[in-house]
Each structure stands twice: as C-alpha cells, then as structure tokens.
Design a protein around this motif. Structure first.
Motif, PDB file in Angstrom:
ATOM      1  N   PRO A   1     -29.391  51.633 -12.071  1.00 43.06           N
ATOM      2  CA  PRO A   1     -30.820  51.442 -12.342  1.00 43.06           C
ATOM      3  C   PRO A   1     -31.414  52.559 -13.184  1.00 43.06           C
ATOM      4  CG  PRO A   1     -30.344  51.178  -9.989  1.00 43.06           C
ATOM      5  CD  PRO A   1     -29.082  51.640 -10.645  1.00 43.06           C
ATOM      6  N   SER A   2     -30.901  53.794 -13.030  1.00 45.41           N
ATOM      7  CA  SER A   2     -31.456  54.928 -13.766  1.00 45.41           C
ATOM      8  C   SER A   2     -31.333  54.702 -15.277  1.00 45.41           C
ATOM      9  CB  SER A   2     -30.749  56.221 -13.385  1.00 45.41           C
ATOM     10  OG  SER A   2     -29.381  56.129 -13.711  1.00 45.41           O
ATOM     11  N   GLN A   3     -30.278  53.986 -15.684  1.00 47.89           N
ATOM     12  CA  GLN A   3     -30.065  53.694 -17.098  1.00 47.89           C
ATOM     13  C   GLN A   3     -31.212  52.856 -17.660  1.00 47.89           C
ATOM     14  OE1 GLN A   3     -26.550  54.304 -17.970  1.00 47.89           O
ATOM     15  NE2 GLN A   3     -26.815  54.109 -20.160  1.00 47.89           N
ATOM     16  N   GLU A   4     -31.685  51.891 -16.855  1.00 48.84           N
ATOM     17  CA  GLU A   4     -32.699  50.968 -17.346  1.00 48.84           C
ATOM     18  C   GLU A   4     -34.100  51.564 -17.339  1.00 48.84           C
ATOM     19  OE1 GLU A   4     -31.688  47.803 -14.757  1.00 48.84           O
ATOM     20  OE2 GLU A   4     -29.772  47.670 -15.788  1.00 48.84           O
ATOM     21  N   THR A   5     -34.293  52.610 -16.552  1.00 46.68           N
ATOM     22  CA  THR A   5     -35.622  53.219 -16.511  1.00 46.68           C
ATOM     23  C   THR A   5     -35.654  54.511 -17.326  1.00 46.68           C
ATOM     24  OG1 THR A   5     -35.035  54.342 -14.470  1.00 46.68           O
ATOM     25  CG2 THR A   5     -36.182  52.243 -14.245  1.00 46.68           C
ATOM     26  N   ARG A   6     -34.678  54.670 -18.222  1.00 50.43           N
ATOM     27  CA  ARG A   6     -34.704  55.855 -19.081  1.00 50.43           C
ATOM     28  C   ARG A   6     -36.029  55.906 -19.828  1.00 50.43           C
ATOM     29  NH1 ARG A   6     -30.199  56.851 -23.300  1.00 50.43           N
ATOM     30  NH2 ARG A   6     -30.308  54.613 -23.534  1.00 50.43           N
ATOM     31  N   PRO A   7     -36.628  57.081 -19.949  1.00 44.77           N
ATOM     32  CA  PRO A   7     -37.883  57.187 -20.689  1.00 44.77           C
ATOM     33  C   PRO A   7     -37.705  56.693 -22.124  1.00 44.77           C
ATOM     34  CG  PRO A   7     -37.384  59.245 -19.551  1.00 44.77           C
ATOM     35  CD  PRO A   7     -36.178  58.368 -19.399  1.00 44.77           C
TER      36      PRO A   7
ATOM     37  N   HIS B   1     -34.865  56.299 -26.866  1.00 44.62           N
ATOM     38  CA  HIS B   1     -34.670  56.603 -25.453  1.00 44.62           C
ATOM     39  C   HIS B   1     -34.297  58.070 -25.297  1.00 44.62           C
ATOM     40  CE1 HIS B   1     -34.211  52.201 -25.367  1.00 44.62           C
ATOM     41  NE2 HIS B   1     -34.637  52.290 -24.120  1.00 44.62           N
TER      42      HIS B   1
END
Ligand SMILES: [Zn+2]
Length: 141
Positions: free
Chosen positions: A41-47, A62
């Motif tokens: 999930p952290s990949q998809e919420t990258r700033p 990104h």
C-alpha cells in the motif's frame, strides 16, 4: 500467476516482453522476469506533485523520481534536447518537496536562481522551474 519485469530505476512493473521501461524508458532488457505481486500500500500512497508546462502539459512526479529526457516526463521533455537525460531528482520529506540537480550540463533554475549540483533545495508551489533554460515548468504541490 502473471509474470512481470520490475524496473530497477523507477520500480514500475512492465510486461515480461518489454526491453524498455514503460514509465522511465530505462533499459530493462537484462532484468529478470519475476512473479507479479500486489504492490504494498505504501507504494500507492507515495507523495505526488505536478510540473506544468506553459502549453498545459503535466509531468506527474512521485517521491524519488528522476525527471529528464530519458526518465520521468520523457514524453513531454523529449523535444528539449538541451535537457539532460536524467536531469533532476525530486524527493518528498515530511510533506516538503525537494529538487536536486544531477550534475547537468545545462543546469537547473528556480525563479531564475541556479541550483548548485547535488544540493537539495526545497520547492514551493507556483515556483518557476527551468531545465537548461529551454523548458519552463510551474511547480504544483
Ligand atoms: Zn522505469
């Protein structure tokens, strides 16, 4: 189970038959094919931030991305031959965005102030970012 090639530069997943990364256009001809896994999930919420050209094109950036003629934004930057293939790296720390010039030949400017190579400088929304005096981009954070 499908198989993919994961780009070592930008971590994008590519079809096993690709020899060039679809995202950063890097050479992935020698990358091993692996089983596709759901990305964490952290990949998809990258700033993410946007660089806007004067003619209304967007470059989506990104955290950790390198922008240049053969990196992120290549489709927009390609006509600007004086922009380096890997021109500048963008990172996000604690909600603040930073840019780092990657020792380019034709330099990087923020609001007409030249960046020192290898030094991270904070970016603010609506600043004018100039790559090699050829390409002007507006920072949208
Ligand atoms: Zn890539």
């Amino acid at each position: 189970m499908s198989c993919v090639k994961v780009c070592p530069t930008c971590k994008a997943t590519n079809a096993p038959t690709e020899v060039m990364c679809v995202r950063c256009l890097g050479d992935i001809s020698g990358v091993a094919v692996e089983e596709d896994r759901p990305s964490p999930p952290s990949q998809e919420t990258r700033p993410v931030m946007t660089l806007k050209t004067s003619d209304g094109k967007d470059i989506i950036v990104h955290d950790g991305d390198v922008v240049g003629r053969m990196a992120v934004g290549a489709d927009v930057i390609e006509p600007y031959k004086t922009v380096s293939r890997r021109h500048a790296r963008f990172t996000c720390e604690d909600g603040n965005w930073y840019i780092e010039d990657l020792n380019t030949t034709n330099e990087t400017y923020i609001d007409d102030v030249r960046l020192s190579t290898g030094k991270k400088v904070q970016l603010l929304s609506n600043q004018r970012l100039t790559l090699s005096s050829a390409l002007e981009l507006i920072v949208i954070i």
